[in-house]
Motif scaffolding. Structure first.
Motif, short mmCIF file in Angstrom:
data_model
loop_
_atom_site.label_atom_id
_atom_site.label_comp_id
_atom_site.label_asym_id
_atom_site.label_seq_id
_atom_site.Cartn_x
_atom_site.Cartn_y
_atom_site.Cartn_z
N SER A 106 1.07 -1.66 -4.80
CA SER A 106 2.44 -2.11 -4.55
C SER A 106 2.50 -3.63 -4.39
O SER A 106 3.46 -4.27 -4.85
CB SER A 106 3.04 -1.41 -3.32
N GLN A 107 1.48 -4.20 -3.79
CA GLN A 107 1.42 -5.66 -3.68
C GLN A 107 1.30 -6.29 -5.07
O GLN A 107 1.93 -7.31 -5.37
CB GLN A 107 0.22 -6.05 -2.81
N PHE A 108 0.51 -5.67 -5.93
CA PHE A 108 0.35 -6.14 -7.30
C PHE A 108 1.67 -6.03 -8.07
O PHE A 108 2.04 -6.94 -8.82
CB PHE A 108 -0.76 -5.34 -7.99
N GLU A 109 2.38 -4.93 -7.88
CA GLU A 109 3.68 -4.75 -8.54
C GLU A 109 4.67 -5.82 -8.12
O GLU A 109 5.43 -6.34 -8.96
CB GLU A 109 4.25 -3.36 -8.24
N ASN A 110 4.69 -6.17 -6.85
CA ASN A 110 5.57 -7.25 -6.38
C ASN A 110 5.21 -8.57 -7.05
O ASN A 110 6.08 -9.35 -7.42
CB ASN A 110 5.48 -7.39 -4.86
N TYR A 111 3.93 -8.82 -7.18
CA TYR A 111 3.45 -10.03 -7.86
C TYR A 111 3.91 -10.05 -9.31
O TYR A 111 4.37 -11.07 -9.81
CB TYR A 111 1.92 -10.06 -7.76
N LEU A 112 3.81 -8.90 -9.99
CA LEU A 112 4.20 -8.82 -11.40
C LEU A 112 5.69 -9.09 -11.61
O LEU A 112 6.08 -9.62 -12.64
CB LEU A 112 3.83 -7.45 -11.98
N ARG A 113 6.50 -8.73 -10.62
CA ARG A 113 7.95 -8.97 -10.74
C ARG A 113 8.26 -10.45 -10.90
O ARG A 113 9.22 -10.82 -11.56
CB ARG A 113 8.68 -8.41 -9.53
N ASN A 114 7.44 -11.31 -10.30
CA ASN A 114 7.62 -12.76 -10.47
C ASN A 114 7.46 -13.20 -11.92
O ASN A 114 7.95 -14.25 -12.31
CB ASN A 114 6.61 -13.54 -9.61
N PHE A 115 6.77 -12.39 -12.69
CA PHE A 115 6.53 -12.70 -14.10
C PHE A 115 7.36 -11.83 -15.04
O PHE A 115 7.17 -11.86 -16.26
CB PHE A 115 5.04 -12.51 -14.43
N ASP A 116 8.27 -11.05 -14.47
CA ASP A 116 9.12 -10.14 -15.24
C ASP A 116 8.28 -9.15 -16.06
O ASP A 116 8.54 -8.91 -17.22
CB ASP A 116 10.07 -10.94 -16.15
N ILE A 117 7.25 -8.62 -15.40
CA ILE A 117 6.36 -7.65 -16.04
C ILE A 117 6.30 -6.41 -15.16
O ILE A 117 6.27 -6.51 -13.94
CB ILE A 117 4.94 -8.24 -16.18
#
Length: 173
Positions: free
Chosen positions: A113-124
């Motif tokens: 879930s932490q990784f998913e939040n990070y990916l949102r910053n890159f629109d991925i």
């Protein structure tokens, strides 16, 4: 009063039939690979993917990053089209999750879930990452299955090379 209602209705119909769009979409075709068109949006998404998984790429120029993303996309599209000749991609391979977990650990995230939040910053999305992992894994499997019979390893020769390099290494220290 009737004239006013007719006028209002005509104006409304006119406005509804004319679909005005005030947003500006700067979408251009960057390249065509086989029968697939790659747009500036696709290229931007690939750049974001590369930056998300390798933050050190922020240090290179935009031009170099764009070239890298183009090469990456070309490889992926060609690999995917070859894979699809033999099988469908369905994100059901267990190996995908193993590779994903490895990526999460390598980027120092504590959980998915932490990784998913990070990916949102890159629109991925996580599915975007999983699709790329699946293509890479299936490509490796395809190459392995095609060429395993052509690879012949002489274990005795390999052992001799290993022993001689080991001696060489010992002599230089």
């Amino acid at each position: 009063m009737i004239l006013n209602k007719k006028t209002i209705i005509l104006v409304l119909i006119f406005l509804l039939l004319n679909n005005f769009s005030y947003s500006k979409i700067n979408l251009k075709i960057v390249m065509k690979i086989n029968d697939q068109i790659v747009t500036t949006y696709d290229l931007e998404k690939e750049i974001n993917y590369l930056l998300a998984l390798n933050p050190k790429l922020k240090e290179i120029s935009e031009n170099d990053l764009s070239k890298l993303a183009k090469r990456s996309m070309i490889k992926e599209i060609i690999r995917k089209s070859e894979i699809l000749k033999y099988k469908e991609l369905d994100l059901k391979n267990n190996q995908i999750n193993n590779v994903l977990e490895s990526i999460i650990r390598n980027l120092n995230f504590s959980d998915q879930s932490q990784f998913e939040n990070y990916l949102r910053n890159f629109d991925i999305s996580l599915d975007d990452i999983k699709k790329k992992i699946e293509i890479e894994n299936e490509w490796k499997s395809l190459i392995y299955s095609r060429y395993i019979k052509a690879v012949k390893i002489d274990e005795d020769e390999l052992t001799k090379i290993f022993k001689s390099s080991k001696r060489l290494f010992r002599d230089t220290t």
